[in-house]
Design an enzyme around this catalytic site. Sequence first.
Site, mmCIF file in Angstrom:
data_model
loop_
_atom_site.group_PDB
_atom_site.id
_atom_site.type_symbol
_atom_site.label_atom_id
_atom_site.label_comp_id
_atom_site.label_asym_id
_atom_site.label_seq_id
_atom_site.Cartn_x
_atom_site.Cartn_y
_atom_site.Cartn_z
ATOM 1 C CD GLN A 83 -22.114 -33.605 -52.253
ATOM 2 O OE1 GLN A 83 -21.264 -33.679 -51.058
ATOM 3 N NE2 GLN A 83 -21.224 -33.139 -53.447
ATOM 4 C CE1 TYR A 119 -24.446 -34.877 -46.425
ATOM 5 C CE2 TYR A 119 -23.952 -34.592 -47.995
ATOM 6 C CZ TYR A 119 -23.789 -34.343 -47.141
ATOM 7 O OH TYR A 119 -22.222 -34.231 -46.973
ATOM 8 C CB THR A 146 -31.055 -25.840 -55.874
ATOM 9 O OG1 THR A 146 -30.278 -24.463 -56.107
ATOM 10 C CG2 THR A 146 -30.060 -26.918 -55.615
ATOM 11 C CG ASN A 184 -18.882 -28.507 -53.708
ATOM 12 O OD1 ASN A 184 -18.510 -29.635 -53.049
ATOM 13 N ND2 ASN A 184 -17.586 -28.010 -53.755
ATOM 14 N N GLY A 195 -12.918 -21.451 -58.243
ATOM 15 C CA GLY A 195 -12.793 -22.409 -59.139
ATOM 16 C C GLY A 195 -13.616 -23.917 -58.471
ATOM 17 C CE LYS A 240 -23.422 -30.542 -38.744
ATOM 18 N NZ LYS A 240 -23.748 -31.163 -38.826
ATOM 19 C CB THR A 241 -22.498 -30.833 -47.624
ATOM 20 O OG1 THR A 241 -21.516 -29.587 -47.555
ATOM 21 C CG2 THR A 241 -23.051 -30.437 -46.575
ATOM 22 C CG ASP A 243 -3.121 -6.142 -42.606
ATOM 23 O OD1 ASP A 243 -3.979 -5.326 -42.916
ATOM 24 O OD2 ASP A 243 -2.197 -7.019 -43.068
ATOM 25 C CB SER A 255 -22.535 -29.952 -61.235
ATOM 26 O OG SER A 255 -21.676 -29.081 -61.478
ATOM 27 C CE LYS A 293 -20.766 -23.693 -54.439
ATOM 28 N NZ LYS A 293 -20.767 -23.997 -55.971
#
Length: 200
Positions: A90, A122, A82, A87, A200, A56-57, A193, A85, A61
């Site tokens: 959204q 949203y 919140t 994710n 980023g 979703k989105t 493993d 800038s 996140k």
Amino acid sequence: MAGPTKSRSPEVSLADVREAAKSLERHVHRTPVLTSEFLDKLSGYQLLFKCEALQKTGSFKARGLANGALEAQRRGAKMVVTHSSGNAGQALAWAAKAVGMEVKIVVPRDCPAVKKAAIENYGATVVLCEPTQTAREEEAQKVVVEQGAVLVHPSDNLAVIAGNGTVGLELEEQASKHFGLGNGQDSASPCLDAVIVPLG
């Protein structure tokens, strides 16, 4: 119901992540794990790819911010806020709308228009601020104090961290099934493993 939900302790247990997984079951996707014979041969390893871009989105996140919104709602919150800038904004916008809460997202003035539009699409109200971390935090706190919102911090929040952790729990279960190590639930030993996560 005002007040931040910012964490005071860095401790999130496996039990917290399992509880978050139960809470999120109806709200987020169980994203697929894909394989690539070409990349296996190239690397010399059996590789699994957890496709959180299909979440979703469009990012993991959604897991954390949805769990943060649900936790705030359990505490009686009607509005969440919140600062972000992209994710995280959204994700909280989507999550709050999904559970019937009002939501404000503080974003820097220089945030790309496409990101602001996505947050608004949203169902969130965008609150602009100067493009500094301090300004973002101060503006979010202003919404808390003046409008009675609960702050769901995009990273420093135990419910958000536990929600984000569900991707690892899910990956472990899917990997166990992929490698034929039972049903993937509560496996006695890890079957991976290494987990490589891009930042980023």
